[in-house]
Write an enzyme that holds these catalytic residues in place. Structure first.
Site, short mmCIF file in Angstrom:
data_model
loop_
_atom_site.label_atom_id
_atom_site.label_comp_id
_atom_site.label_asym_id
_atom_site.label_seq_id
_atom_site.Cartn_x
_atom_site.Cartn_y
_atom_site.Cartn_z
N ASN A 47 -0.55 -4.19 -2.11
CA ASN A 47 0.88 -4.40 -2.28
C ASN A 47 1.38 -5.32 -1.15
O ASN A 47 1.40 -4.95 0.01
CB ASN A 47 1.57 -3.03 -2.24
CG ASN A 47 3.07 -3.13 -2.40
OD1 ASN A 47 3.70 -4.05 -1.91
ND2 ASN A 47 3.64 -2.16 -3.09
N LYS B 199 4.35 -4.14 1.04
CA LYS B 199 3.92 -3.15 2.03
C LYS B 199 3.19 -3.81 3.18
O LYS B 199 3.44 -3.51 4.35
CB LYS B 199 2.90 -2.22 1.37
CG LYS B 199 3.41 -0.93 0.92
CD LYS B 199 2.18 -0.13 0.54
CE LYS B 199 2.52 1.09 -0.21
NZ LYS B 199 1.31 1.81 -0.64
N ASP C 120 -0.77 6.24 1.15
CA ASP C 120 -0.15 6.36 -0.16
C ASP C 120 1.26 6.84 0.10
O ASP C 120 1.50 7.65 1.01
CB ASP C 120 -0.91 7.37 -1.02
CG ASP C 120 -0.51 7.22 -2.48
OD1 ASP C 120 -0.45 6.07 -2.96
OD2 ASP C 120 -0.24 8.24 -3.14
N PHE D 231 11.67 -3.21 -1.59
CA PHE D 231 11.00 -3.18 -2.90
C PHE D 231 11.13 -1.77 -3.47
O PHE D 231 11.77 -0.90 -2.87
CB PHE D 231 9.52 -3.60 -2.75
CG PHE D 231 8.68 -2.61 -1.98
CD1 PHE D 231 8.72 -2.56 -0.60
CD2 PHE D 231 7.84 -1.71 -2.65
CE1 PHE D 231 7.95 -1.64 0.11
CE2 PHE D 231 7.05 -0.80 -1.94
CZ PHE D 231 7.12 -0.76 -0.56
N GLY D 232 10.53 -1.58 -4.63
CA GLY D 232 10.45 -0.24 -5.23
C GLY D 232 11.81 0.44 -5.37
O GLY D 232 12.75 -0.13 -5.94
N TYR D 233 11.92 1.63 -4.82
CA TYR D 233 13.13 2.45 -4.98
C TYR D 233 14.20 2.14 -3.93
O TYR D 233 15.23 2.83 -3.88
CB TYR D 233 12.75 3.94 -4.92
CG TYR D 233 11.86 4.36 -6.08
CD1 TYR D 233 12.41 4.63 -7.34
CD2 TYR D 233 10.48 4.45 -5.95
CE1 TYR D 233 11.61 5.00 -8.41
CE2 TYR D 233 9.67 4.81 -7.02
CZ TYR D 233 10.24 5.08 -8.24
OH TYR D 233 9.44 5.44 -9.31
N ASP D 234 13.98 1.15 -3.08
CA ASP D 234 14.96 0.86 -2.02
C ASP D 234 16.40 0.68 -2.54
O ASP D 234 17.34 1.16 -1.89
CB ASP D 234 14.54 -0.39 -1.22
CG ASP D 234 13.39 -0.08 -0.26
OD1 ASP D 234 13.22 1.09 0.10
OD2 ASP D 234 12.66 -1.02 0.13
N LYS E 107 15.02 -1.83 8.24
CA LYS E 107 14.26 -0.81 7.48
C LYS E 107 12.95 -0.48 8.20
O LYS E 107 12.53 0.66 8.27
CB LYS E 107 13.98 -1.30 6.05
CG LYS E 107 13.21 -0.26 5.24
CD LYS E 107 12.69 -0.75 3.91
CE LYS E 107 11.67 0.22 3.35
NZ LYS E 107 10.93 -0.27 2.20
N ARG F 244 7.09 4.62 6.48
CA ARG F 244 5.88 3.87 6.89
C ARG F 244 5.98 3.49 8.36
O ARG F 244 5.00 3.53 9.10
CB ARG F 244 5.73 2.62 6.01
CG ARG F 244 4.30 2.38 5.63
CD ARG F 244 4.09 1.35 4.55
NE ARG F 244 5.26 0.86 3.91
CZ ARG F 244 5.77 1.40 2.80
NH1 ARG F 244 5.18 2.40 2.21
NH2 ARG F 244 6.87 0.91 2.27
P1 ITT Z 1 -1.23 0.14 -2.71
O1 ITT Z 1 -1.70 1.37 -3.45
O2 ITT Z 1 -2.10 -1.06 -2.98
O3 ITT Z 1 -1.00 0.39 -1.26
P2 ITT Z 1 1.11 0.54 -4.36
O4 ITT Z 1 2.27 -0.32 -4.75
O5 ITT Z 1 0.23 1.12 -5.44
O6 ITT Z 1 0.22 -0.25 -3.28
P3 ITT Z 1 1.82 3.27 -3.57
O7 ITT Z 1 1.01 3.79 -4.68
O8 ITT Z 1 1.59 3.84 -2.22
O9 ITT Z 1 1.71 1.67 -3.47
O10 ITT Z 1 3.38 3.39 -3.81
C1 ITT Z 1 3.93 3.98 -4.94
C2 ITT Z 1 5.32 3.52 -5.19
O11 ITT Z 1 6.21 4.20 -4.30
C3 ITT Z 1 5.60 2.03 -4.99
O12 ITT Z 1 5.20 1.27 -6.10
C4 ITT Z 1 7.14 2.08 -4.84
O13 ITT Z 1 7.76 2.18 -6.10
C5 ITT Z 1 7.36 3.41 -4.09
N1 ITT Z 1 7.52 3.15 -2.65
C6 ITT Z 1 6.61 3.34 -1.66
N2 ITT Z 1 7.10 2.96 -0.47
C7 ITT Z 1 8.36 2.50 -0.71
C8 ITT Z 1 9.38 1.93 0.09
O14 ITT Z 1 9.22 1.73 1.39
N3 ITT Z 1 10.52 1.57 -0.50
C9 ITT Z 1 10.70 1.74 -1.80
N4 ITT Z 1 9.80 2.25 -2.65
C10 ITT Z 1 8.63 2.63 -2.10
#
Ligand code: ITT
Length: 200
Positions: free
Chosen positions: A9, A12, A70, A153-156, A176, A182
């Site tokens: 990712n 990340k 994770d 990204f993600g749920y931010d 952040k 993290r």
């Molecule tokens: P890797 O396994 O390659 O590290 P990934 O995207 O699969 O990358 P995860 O399984 O650890 O990462 O993360 C699961 C989800 O959790 C990720 O896709 C986001 O939707 C959410 N997430 C994790 N950390 C976050 C953050 O800092 N802010 C927002 N959402 C987050």
């Protein structure tokens, strides 16, 4: 010896590299390695998944430190969901936007005080195929009523931080990265690496 970050990712990785600035070891990601790894994240806990991402790389790159994590969102009202299913919460054709919309829908009509949530990061460090450290980091907040902000990204965009009166996506990444789940885990790792390097 180098420090290999077991993640695919890019968002990340950018965060992690920023947090680890100043570490004496060269930091590379799994995408920089000659060997490619196709890993399944089908564990029942963040810890199991972190091990699944990290151990296979450590068994090949025995002289290096391999760090993996994770992470995901845990919503109290949803009894900890989406948890380890955070990435694909809206199904096979998931997008970050669809995941966020699903959570907002599930919490429709729920008051602010019952929208408690936290991000959880479980980090593991392996050397020569052996687990040498586990570190957990959490960031507490609330699920907002609407999606706001463009950073992160993600749920931010739906993760509201009362202290800042902003969602995590409204904070610049430098901010952040000082407070995130993290950041907490990787800052502890940084302190650990510093201690180990002074005692050897
Ligand atoms: P890797 O396994 O390659 O590290 P990934 O995207 O699969 O990358 P995860 O399984 O650890 O990462 O993360 C699961 C989800 O959790 C990720 O896709 C986001 O939707 C959410 N997430 C994790 N950390 C976050 C953050 O800092 N802010 C927002 N959402 C987050």
């Amino acid at each position: 010896m180098k420090l290999i970050i077991a993640t695919q990712n890019k968002s990340k990785l950018r965060e992690i590299k920023q947090i680890l600035k100043g570490v004496k070891l060269p930091v590379v990601s799994q995408d920089d390695l000659d060997r490619k790894f196709y890993l399944k994240e089908n564990g029942k806990t963040f810890f199991e998944n972190a091990v699944k991402k990290t151990l296979p790389i450590s068994k090949v790159y025995k002289d290096d430190l391999v760090v993996g994590e994770d992470s995901g969102l845990e919503v109290q009202y949803l009894r900890g969901a989406p948890g380890v299913y955070s990435k694909r919460y809206s199904g096979k054709n998931w997008t970050y936007k669809k995941n966020n919309q699903k959570i907002l829908k599930e919490l429709e009509g729920i008051s602010q005080k019952n929208r408690k949530a936290n991000f959880h990061c479980c980090l593991v460090v392996f050397r020569s195929g052996k687990l040498i450290k586990r570190i957990d980091g959490r960031l507490n907040g609330y699920i907002s009523k609407e999606s706001k902000g463009k950073h992160g990204f993600g749920y931010d965009p739906i993760f509201y931080l009362p202290k800042y009166k902003k969602t995590a996506a409204q904070l610049p990444s430098s901010a952040k990265n000082k407070i995130s789940h993290r950041a907490i885990a990787f800052s502890k790792l940084k302190a650990h690496l510093y201690k180990v390097s002074r005692s050897t």
